[in-house]
Design a protein around this motif. Structure first.
Motif, PDB file in Angstrom:
ATOM      1  N   ILE A 145      24.711  22.381  20.618  1.00  0.00           N
ATOM      2  CA  ILE A 145      24.200  21.374  21.546  1.00  0.00           C
ATOM      3  C   ILE A 145      22.999  21.939  22.302  1.00  0.00           C
ATOM      4  CG2 ILE A 145      24.719  19.917  23.552  1.00  0.00           C
ATOM      5  CD1 ILE A 145      27.676  20.015  22.653  1.00  0.00           C
ATOM      6  N   MET A 146      21.839  21.313  22.099  1.00  0.00           N
ATOM      7  CA  MET A 146      20.623  21.767  22.780  1.00  0.00           C
ATOM      8  C   MET A 146      20.467  21.075  24.128  1.00  0.00           C
ATOM      9  SD  MET A 146      16.634  21.947  21.524  1.00  0.00           S
ATOM     10  CE  MET A 146      16.206  20.209  21.796  1.00  0.00           C
ATOM     11  N   PHE A 175      22.812  25.850  23.695  1.00  0.00           N
ATOM     12  CA  PHE A 175      21.602  26.655  23.805  1.00  0.00           C
ATOM     13  C   PHE A 175      20.516  25.845  24.505  1.00  0.00           C
ATOM     14  CE2 PHE A 175      21.159  24.330  19.854  1.00  0.00           C
ATOM     15  CZ  PHE A 175      19.802  24.059  19.720  1.00  0.00           C
ATOM     16  N   LYS A 176      19.634  26.550  25.197  1.00  0.00           N
ATOM     17  CA  LYS A 176      18.575  25.887  25.958  1.00  0.00           C
ATOM     18  C   LYS A 176      17.310  25.726  25.126  1.00  0.00           C
ATOM     19  CE  LYS A 176      19.998  27.759  30.458  1.00  0.00           C
ATOM     20  NZ  LYS A 176      19.567  28.609  31.594  1.00  0.00           N
ATOM     21  N   GLN A 177      16.674  24.581  25.290  1.00  0.00           N
ATOM     22  CA  GLN A 177      15.382  24.338  24.663  1.00  0.00           C
ATOM     23  C   GLN A 177      14.330  25.223  25.318  1.00  0.00           C
ATOM     24  OE1 GLN A 177      14.286  20.238  25.066  1.00  0.00           O
ATOM     25  NE2 GLN A 177      12.666  20.332  23.541  1.00  0.00           N
ATOM     26  N   PHE A 208      15.090  24.320  16.295  1.00  0.00           N
ATOM     27  CA  PHE A 208      15.606  25.426  15.478  1.00  0.00           C
ATOM     28  C   PHE A 208      15.151  26.776  16.023  1.00  0.00           C
ATOM     29  CE2 PHE A 208      15.749  28.259  11.746  1.00  0.00           C
ATOM     30  CZ  PHE A 208      17.104  28.141  11.452  1.00  0.00           C
ATOM     31  N   SER A 209      13.891  26.868  16.433  1.00  0.00           N
ATOM     32  CA  SER A 209      13.426  28.138  17.005  1.00  0.00           C
ATOM     33  C   SER A 209      14.171  28.433  18.305  1.00  0.00           C
ATOM     34  CB  SER A 209      11.913  28.113  17.239  1.00  0.00           C
ATOM     35  OG  SER A 209      11.551  27.110  18.173  1.00  0.00           O
ATOM     36  N   SER A 210      14.473  27.387  19.081  1.00  0.00           N
ATOM     37  CA  SER A 210      15.229  27.575  20.325  1.00  0.00           C
ATOM     38  C   SER A 210      16.641  28.063  20.019  1.00  0.00           C
ATOM     39  CB  SER A 210      15.291  26.266  21.109  1.00  0.00           C
ATOM     40  OG  SER A 210      14.009  25.847  21.535  1.00  0.00           O
ATOM     41  N   LEU A 211      17.261  27.494  18.978  1.00  0.00           N
ATOM     42  CA  LEU A 211      18.602  27.898  18.567  1.00  0.00           C
ATOM     43  C   LEU A 211      18.625  29.368  18.173  1.00  0.00           C
ATOM     44  CD1 LEU A 211      21.028  25.907  16.291  1.00  0.00           C
ATOM     45  CD2 LEU A 211      20.426  28.234  15.671  1.00  0.00           C
ATOM     46  N   CYS A 212      17.610  29.768  17.410  1.00  0.00           N
ATOM     47  CA  CYS A 212      17.538  31.155  16.944  1.00  0.00           C
ATOM     48  C   CYS A 212      17.268  32.121  18.094  1.00  0.00           C
ATOM     49  CB  CYS A 212      16.472  31.297  15.867  1.00  0.00           C
ATOM     50  SG  CYS A 212      16.882  30.430  14.332  1.00  0.00           S
ATOM     51  N   HIS A 216      21.767  32.428  18.071  1.00  0.00           N
ATOM     52  CA  HIS A 216      22.741  31.771  17.196  1.00  0.00           C
ATOM     53  C   HIS A 216      22.447  31.917  15.708  1.00  0.00           C
ATOM     54  CE1 HIS A 216      24.871  30.123  20.545  1.00  0.00           C
ATOM     55  NE2 HIS A 216      23.884  29.354  20.945  1.00  0.00           N
ATOM     56  N   LEU A 217      21.322  32.528  15.359  1.00  0.00           N
ATOM     57  CA  LEU A 217      20.984  32.668  13.942  1.00  0.00           C
ATOM     58  C   LEU A 217      22.070  33.442  13.195  1.00  0.00           C
ATOM     59  CD1 LEU A 217      19.001  32.245  11.619  1.00  0.00           C
ATOM     60  CD2 LEU A 217      17.797  34.309  12.336  1.00  0.00           C
TER      61      LEU A 217
END
Length: 407
Positions: A145-146, A175-177, A208-212, A216-217
């Motif tokens: 969840i972003m 995760f934060k944007q 996706f870049s924020s997730l990584c 979380h990658l």
């Protein structure tokens, strides 16, 4: 970063005004400001006047996989999708950074209650849709969840207060944007407060870049996740982790897929999945010429007839490649609150600067192929964007009732 390093950097970039009130700040505020300055991507500011979204186009329609064709191979698609889900190949990403401001509501949009006589939160509905598939596949699905800087704490505490609406919290990951600076029309970065740079979310294309970057990658690789179903918080009827959708993408040999609905009328303000220079592309409604709008296919239907719903399936290996690509950057004029020359906060009513955004729809072009997968808009398309009128709380409630919900 210490003060001397920050001063040298800002002097070089022509942004020394960010340190104007430094000596008036507490030690903690000074440290926070220096940390913000150290994380600024100054290359964004160089893009002003050179919008990389481009205007070169060779747009052509692409046929959607329509509902009657889906029905014919329903079991094949469903079984293929369920097999992938049971194997742990699918994860979910909910874009939940939006606020409910346009709904007359001050909290995160996902915490808005669409119920009338009972509680029925947007987050709750999305989780319940997912639980249907969890039960069908008899396996939990990793659910990312972003959020953003402004609503992260409210969102995470909301889920905890409601026991994740029955979802296994071990499979829920927040995760934060990422945030980027806001600037005036001359490229000068605004201060939001005397000790705080004006920052805004980097657009939903940065998910996706924020997730990584949030760490979380490793989960994607550890759990063997091959596909991500990404979707917005707006649509309370959307089907998430849909095994038929996933199975169609896999069975038909596409690298990605997007759920689409037949447009209510040719001028409807929705993007359309098509191709540009042979690559998947979403043409915005305002890009359609009269000739394109009236164009018909071999069956006599409108050629640009299917609007996207911001519900996509992307392969993880392609997403990892995108991180090293230069995504189109959208530079948008906005009204940005800032610290004025007298040190007071100014809240302009008209645009006074730029924000920088990447868009999820631009990721499509990097996918190679993308399947437009038609769904019934009365059963899967009830976006809540406005307080009244089209795509509003009222229209979503009516569609929920039609689908058997008691509000």
């Amino acid at each position: 970063m210490n003060y001397e390093n920050a001063y040298k950097l800002l002097e070089e970039k022509g942004q020394l005004h960010l340190l104007k009130y430094y000596d008036t700040l507490s030690e903690a505020e000074q440290a926070a400001l220096l940390n913000q300055i150290s994380e600024i991507d100054f290359s964004l500011i160089d893009m002003i006047g050179h919008n990389s979204s481009g205007s070169d186009s060779d747009i052509a329609p692409v046929a959607a996989l329509q509902m009657d064709s889906i029905a014919e191979k329903y079991d094949i698609y469903k079984n293929a999708g369920l097999e992938a889900i049971k194997a742990g190949n699918l994860a979910l990403v909910l874009l939940a950074g939006g606020q409910g401001t346009r709904l007359g509501f001050s909290g995160p949009k996902g915490t808005f209650n669409v119920g009338v006589t009972k509680d029925m939160f947007i987050f709750q509905l999305l989780i319940e849709h997912t639980l249907d598939i969890v039960k069908m596949a008899d396996t939990w699905i990793h659910f990312f969840i972003m959020t953003n800087e402004k609503n992260h704490d409210d969102t995470t505490s909301f889920f905890k207060e409601h026991d994740y609406f029955g979802y296994n919290p071990e499979y829920v990951h927040f995760f934060k944007q990422e945030m980027v600076p806001s600037v005036d029309f001359n490229g000068k970065i605004y201060l939001e407060e005397k000790g705080k740079v004006a920052m805004s979310p980097n657009g939903n294309g940065g998910w996706f870049s924020s997730l990584c970057k949030a760490g979380h990658l490793d989960k994607l690789t550890k759990y063997g996740i091959k596909y991500i179903n990404v979707f917005s918080v707006d649509n309370v009827l959307q089907r998430i982790a849909d095994p038929v959708f996933l199975g169609a993408v896999l069975t038909e040999g596409f690298l990605s897929g997007g759920k689409v609905v037949k447009k209510a009328y040719p001028d409807e303000k929705v993007g359309v999945l098509c191709t540009n220079h042979g690559k998947p592309y979403i043409v915005e409604y305002y890009e359609l010429t009269d000739a394109m709008r009236d164009e018909r296919d071999a069956n006599g239907d409108y050629a640009y007839n299917y609007g996207v719903t911001l519900n996509y399936i992307f392969p993880v290996d392609r997403l990892m490649k995108i991180m090293n690509e230069s995504m189109p950057l959208h530079i948008v004029k906005k009204a940005i609150p800032y610290v004025g020359e007298d040190g007071e906060i100014v809240k302009p009513s008209e645009p006074n600067g730029y924000k920088f955004e990447t868009l999820a729809l631009d990721m499509i072009a990097y996918m190679g192929t993308c399947l437009p997968f038609e769904v019934d808009r009365e059963k899967e398309f009830a976006p809540i964007k406005n307080a009244t009128g089209n795509d509003s709380i009222d229209s979503a409630r009516e569609l929920l009732k039609k689908n058997g919900y008691t509000l």
